[in-house]
Design a protein around this motif. Structure first.
Motif, PDB file in Angstrom:
ATOM      1  N   HIS A 199      67.612   3.251-109.288  1.00 32.50           N
ATOM      2  CA  HIS A 199      68.937   2.949-108.727  1.00 32.50           C
ATOM      3  C   HIS A 199      69.859   2.396-109.830  1.00 32.50           C
TER       4      HIS A 199
ATOM      5  N   THR B  97      66.551   3.698-103.810  1.00 34.93           N
ATOM      6  CA  THR B  97      67.650   4.375-103.118  1.00 34.93           C
ATOM      7  C   THR B  97      68.448   3.320-102.346  1.00 34.93           C
ATOM      8  N   GLY B  98      69.234   3.737-101.392  1.00 33.34           N
ATOM      9  CA  GLY B  98      69.961   2.788-100.548  1.00 33.34           C
ATOM     10  C   GLY B  98      71.017   2.025-101.323  1.00 33.34           C
ATOM     11  N   ASN B  99      71.218   0.775-100.923  1.00 32.95           N
ATOM     12  CA  ASN B  99      72.330  -0.003-101.456  1.00 32.95           C
ATOM     13  C   ASN B  99      71.965  -0.865-102.658  1.00 32.95           C
ATOM     14  N   GLY B 100      70.721  -0.725-103.142  1.00 35.31           N
ATOM     15  CA  GLY B 100      70.359  -1.455-104.345  1.00 35.31           C
ATOM     16  C   GLY B 100      69.791  -2.827-104.058  1.00 35.31           C
TER      17      GLY B 100
ATOM     18  N   GLN C 217      72.079   0.262-109.996  1.00 36.51           N
ATOM     19  CA  GLN C 217      72.209  -1.205-110.057  1.00 36.51           C
ATOM     20  C   GLN C 217      70.913  -1.901-110.476  1.00 36.51           C
TER      21      GLN C 217
ATOM     22  N   ALA D  57      71.679  -5.883-102.075  1.00 34.29           N
ATOM     23  CA  ALA D  57      71.706  -5.727-100.616  1.00 34.29           C
ATOM     24  C   ALA D  57      70.344  -6.042-100.015  1.00 34.29           C
TER      25      ALA D  57
END
Lengths: 361, 361
Positions: B290, B126-129, B292, B132
């Protein structure tokens, strides 16, 4: 192929013709699955059955007792030099190594990375032979094990008896001995063998180990060398060399069809005697290994003039007799007569040797 | 075979059809020698040529710089988990390990037997990949190396960028990445890969290592894991897995004929997009990685109801779509789309998935 070819390579060595025919026929379509054995997941039922059958057939052939594990590993014999020491040296980290030639010497080098190694001289080509020598060893009763190599592929030296090490486990590098005749597994703590002589292609090693020896590995033993972990995972802690394992299984089936290890022992003895008898009767060829220590599997012989070696190899190759060049340490010639070599190959070799000797003698 | 079969196994995996055809044709008679490649001595000129050509073709494909050695070894990826640490941890015996899934976690366990391992979190669905996440790592500038696994076969997670580790050598387990697209080898200190995904059959591992990293092995490194000793011996310190090496060579030739790694990269991207696009558009199937961090090589997907898994696998198999069962840790399905999988295989899979969804949705 227009003519029969006999391959006397010391390893990788020739495989039984029937095995290679079957493997070729089903190379791209195993059991009607539409894929090769080597394309099967090792975790799938189809491959698991291949692996389990191979183990069972090997157990049958060698009559492996139930308290021994059979492992199919990577890393060859040299990998086991390290693995044996890492797994078995135990707390006092010392072992006795009988050195009879190149291979047992190389095993010492790996064991010395793990603990204290005492070297016992096992190599005697003159004098009273290896049995008399064995009587003089002062084995250490507190050693973790005694290691030896019953057949030295390079020098063509073989022990035709099993050393008595009392309560100390006996460990044998049987790379060029295994399956060549009946073996009493219960006399050994551990037997290992690189496959590429009497078992199958290179890239596979077989280990047969008594279960009570499995709980003393060094903490830094790499996982792929950890016998206990491999035993627990049925040799599939990591992806095994699946195709080599399958081919080994075909060889085991072939051995069963051919009469098992009793039959192999008789054949191998007859093949070796044919060549030794010819060499001994000849003024042109010679073998200097002590008569009690002569290998059935690897027979080095010298021509009376080394200047003829190249001509010998060239003419032999032209007649379909391949890979007869001796190991660089010993020089001369070497004929390896593993299970897959038929008596006809040895007959063809002797006939050629005789023609060559008459021509150049 | 009556119909085309597509094998989605994660490894051992399918090999290119043309490679398998050639290998079958010359299985028992290589180059007119009358023997199999696997029956050749690894020290003979015929096999040495096979081995050298395979190395050269791999160097060409990956444009390996001259100051890197290429090794062909045994023990698979897991063997290299240990070997990397034994060879490269150096005097202060510490390294940073980025953990993204099962395989990089297993590498940690082996490295901890050798020295101090610091684990960096590289797994974020999850989050920004992952990019990040990478910005937040506090890499140790005095570590011997940083280890990561660019493609996690089990979870289907892939890094589509190369982490910047400054002066600290970057070590990559590329078992399921190598040869799938162009790679800038000069960014890495060492790359290793088990063969059984994009290279050849199991039982072979390839190591590409920068020469200046070769002089710091632990004294107790087993010989078969000693990169410097293996490099010096052209990977023949012991008998290599000769047949697997030969097959790898055939795969390298096939890759060259098919347009090399640029062409592979385009194909593999297209194959992966075809399947991801279908899954994302579907209400019946899902993939939770994710966007990315999605793997081109291994694509796990879930059915909306696990109770349908068995029916899915059974019907897929009946249509010649094999080995789609997901890894037990992730569950569901997994399609591995290595180089040898043609786009037609992915098209057939998507068509089947669509029929199955309409039937059971």
């Amino acid at each position: 192929m227009d003519k029969m070819v006999y391959n006397f390579s010391a390893g990788p060595a020739m495989l039984p013709v029937e095995v290679m025919q079957q493997a070729q026929a089903e190379f791209r379509d195993f059991n009607g699955l539409g894929v090769s054995v080597m394309e099967l997941s090792h975790r799938g039922a189809d491959y698991m059955a291949v692996a389990a059958q191979a183990e069972q057939d090997l157990r049958d052939l060698l009559q492996v007792p139930d308290n021994y594990k059979v492992l199919f590993l990577q890393g060859g014999g040299r990998g086991q030099f390290a693995a044996v020491a890492l797994n078995l040296m135990g707390k006092n980290a010392k072992a006795d190594y009988i050195v009879t030639g190149q291979w047992s010497q190389s095993a010492v080098a790996e064991a010395e990375k793990v603990g204290q190694v005492r070297v016992l001289d096992g190599f005697e080509t003159t004098g009273n032979g290896p049995r008399a020598l064995a009587d003089r060893w002062d084995l250490d009763p507190t050693a973790a094990y005694v290691h030896y190599c019953p057949n030295e592929t390079v020098e063509g030296i073989e022990y035709h008896f099993v050393p008595d090490t009392g309560e100390v486990p006996l460990i044998a590098d049987m790379s060029s001995t295994i399956l060549s005749r009946p073996i009493d597994v219960s006399k050994f703590g551990l037997i290992y063998a690189g496959a590429q002589k009497n078992i199958g292609p290179s890239g596979l090693a077989v280990v047969i180990v008594r279960e009570d020896l499995l709980q003393q590995a060094c903490p830094h033993t790499p996982a792929i060398m950890d016998y206990a972990a491999m035993a627990k995972a049925d040799s599939m802690l990591n992806t095994p060399p699946t195709y080599a394992w399958y081919l080994a299984g075909l060889v085991f089936k072939w051995l069963k069809r051919e009469g098992g290890l009793e039959a192999m022992g008789e054949r191998n003895k007859a093949k070796a005697e044919l060549l030794y008898n010819y060499v001994d009767a000849s003024d042109f060829y010679s073998n200097n290994v002590h008569p009690q220590a002569r290998s059935w599997m690897n027979i080095p012989f010298q021509l009376k003039d080394d200047a003829l070696n190249d001509a010998f190899l060239k003419e032999a190759k032209a007649e379909g007799l391949l890979a007869l060049k001796g190991h660089r340490i010993v020089g001369g010639m070497r004929a390896s007569l593993y299970n897959a070599m038929p008596i006809e190959g040895v007959q063809a070799l002797v006939a050629f040797m005789d023609r060559f000797a008459k021509q150049h003698g």
